[in-house]
Enzyme design. Structure first.
Site, mmCIF file in Angstrom:
data_model
loop_
_atom_site.group_PDB
_atom_site.id
_atom_site.type_symbol
_atom_site.label_atom_id
_atom_site.label_comp_id
_atom_site.label_asym_id
_atom_site.label_seq_id
_atom_site.Cartn_x
_atom_site.Cartn_y
_atom_site.Cartn_z
ATOM 1 N N GLU A 1 16.010 -2.756 4.428
ATOM 2 C CA GLU A 1 14.645 -3.106 4.017
ATOM 3 C C GLU A 1 13.771 -1.867 3.942
ATOM 4 O O GLU A 1 12.873 -1.778 3.111
ATOM 5 C CB GLU A 1 14.027 -4.116 5.005
ATOM 6 C CG GLU A 1 14.448 -5.553 4.768
ATOM 7 C CD GLU A 1 13.949 -6.131 3.444
ATOM 8 O OE1 GLU A 1 14.224 -5.537 2.391
ATOM 9 O OE2 GLU A 1 13.309 -7.198 3.471
ATOM 10 N N THR B 1 5.842 -5.060 -4.502
ATOM 11 C CA THR B 1 5.503 -5.259 -3.092
ATOM 12 C C THR B 1 4.432 -4.254 -2.665
ATOM 13 O O THR B 1 3.498 -4.593 -1.939
ATOM 14 C CB THR B 1 6.756 -5.104 -2.206
ATOM 15 O OG1 THR B 1 7.737 -6.025 -2.675
ATOM 16 C CG2 THR B 1 6.454 -5.419 -0.763
#
Lengths: 315, 315
Positions: free
Chosen positions: A130, A182
């Site tokens: 991530e 994001t």
């Protein structure tokens, strides 16, 4: 060598569960990526893509790759991994595509190395993926992907992840094909929020957790309200307000932005309602003229599934 | 007339349960006020104080009085109440003294009028008393006082109150005799808070609720952290940091400011620890030279108790 290859099914996930921004997430039963992973006698990671997304095959630049490289640090330095990735969760859709790769790689590495990582170590391991994908080590997709069901990230430093029981709910997800980065979705957030909104938010979070524990669908429904993030981020998603309004009118308990978007998810008590919600979503995006995918699924109780199996010969 | 008099025991309460500012509260088993309430054949409220606090006996200016006046609106206009109040929870101590009067009056009126108010109506009724006392209609002391145990106020408008199960925990409360006005304690709060702190807070709230449901004392302990209100309000309470530090060192799970202070509460798993915490608190305030009361009690499972009984002849 025993257990030298496996297949992993890595499901999509919904992070930022409406009021539970940055702390609550859930696993979907579908869609899921399929990865074939094999332990090899060379200390390298070799990646092959079985899909058309053209994701990097340099392990340092691949979400699954960096996780496997990290896992290799716990070995004697003589082994590595081959991995073939069939990504079915579209990157950038907001339902945890990168987390699926990261969590799947962590689960596979753990299985192939003989369960040397405990639950939190698997989460930590996957968080390296991530970090590559999002620039920050967050766990709100990783945790539900690995553990299944609904998960609470009480804290990242130190890591404190809890599984929350949840009713058998249906999830309808629509992915309108618009790009929401994001990083952009993060940047438009205010760094300061009104205390009175924060209080409302944490009342809803406590209500949502209580609703999950007590199997109280009405309570879950009325707690699915986000007064802090959604009013800002939803601007980036065309049709958001209409989807939410009409989904609720169709009987959905509630829902909101999945992760940082653009996907929108709605929870329903039964399949009939979830299907109605899907029809509503489809109609709205056909009306606006935006390409979209709709999924009707359930909360995935198990999360990542590791299945022993032969490595395909194609690599 | 049946049920024409009763005695009510109205316990103290802890509002703003550390991270649960404005939403979580708990009832104490002790101390509690004792009120004698009698239905009379005149549409008036007559108040007699059995204690030395000299609280107003004009029903419009008395917390229990305004609640009884409000309850009278639901009658045919021919009845009223006599009430004799033995207040044992010191006003201004921060453990819900006014809420005890308000909740007790609501419970008594409901009993004497034949259970005409449902749970939420009793809470609403009692909130009229809190409005008189604090200027705002809040329910975070009222709800646990009426319902017992741990309560969540998910929302005030509309009222949404939920009971949260909780382990059999001991509570040590110290009331250092310094004045902290609720209005002052409210005023020094910032109206804007950093989003990252709010996220930390709601992670802790979700953790605390989960800990209560799962009977997980360690989780309760590590979730009892308030990064928003306590760092500011604790400045008003001499000895606060020391009490918290030494109570935890003595084995308390955690705790913080009770309501808006000045009382401080600490939760413990057993009586031995709760007593040790009491000793620690006593020593600290003796050291500083501040008069104080310390209570060792438990979470009160029942809340207000209504006992049928004769009205004393003294009024």
């Amino acid at each position: 060598m025993k257990n030298n290859a496996c297949i992993v099914h890595c499901p999509g996930t919904v992070a930022n569960l409406v009021c539970g921004f940055d702390i609550l997430g859930l696993a979907l039963e579908a869609p899921y990526d399929i990865m074939h992973v094999q332990l090899i006698d060379e200390p390298v990671v070799r990646i092959k893509n079985l899909d058309d997304y053209n994701l990097p095959t340099d392990p340092e630049k691949n979400v699954a790759g960096v996780v496997l490289l990290e896992a290799m640090k716990k070995t004697d330095g003589t082994v590595g991994f081959e991995i073939a990735i069939d990504k079915r969760i579209k990157p950038g859709s907001g339902i945890g595509s990168s987390a699926a790769s990261a969590a799947g790689a962590a689960a596979a590495a753990n299985y192939l190395l003989g369960n040397i990582f405990d639950r939190d170590e698997r989460i930590q391991l996957a968080m390296h993926g991530e970090k590559l994908a999002a620039g920050v080590k967050h766990a709100d997709n990783i945790a539900p992907c690995l553990l299944g069901g609904v998960t609470l990230i009480r804290s990242i430093h130190p890591l404190d992840v809890l599984s929350i029981p949840s009713p058998d709910l249906y999830v309808t997800v629509v992915h309108p094909q618009v790009e929401v980065k994001t990083s952009d979705a993060r940047q438009i957030l205010r760094t300061q929020v009104p205390l009175k909104d924060a209080i409302k938010q944490w009342g809803n979070i406590a209500g949502l957790v209580t609703g999950f524990f007590q199997n109280d669908l009405e309570l879950i429904g009325r707690s699915l309200e986000d007064v802090i993030v959604e009013p800002i981020r939803s601007i980036l998603i065309p049709g958001f307000d209409e989807v939410k309004k009409q989904s609720k009118a169709a009987g959905a308990l509630g829902g909101g932005i999945s992760g940082s978007g653009p996907s929108i998810f709605m929870l329903s008590a039964d399949k009939l309602t979830a299907d109605k919600v899907a029809a509503v979503m489809q109609e709205i995006y056909e009306g606006i003229g935006i390409a979209h995918h709709v999924y009707v699924t359930t909360i995935g109780k198990q999360g990542v599934k590791v299945i022993p199996g032969e490595f395909p010969t194609l690599i």
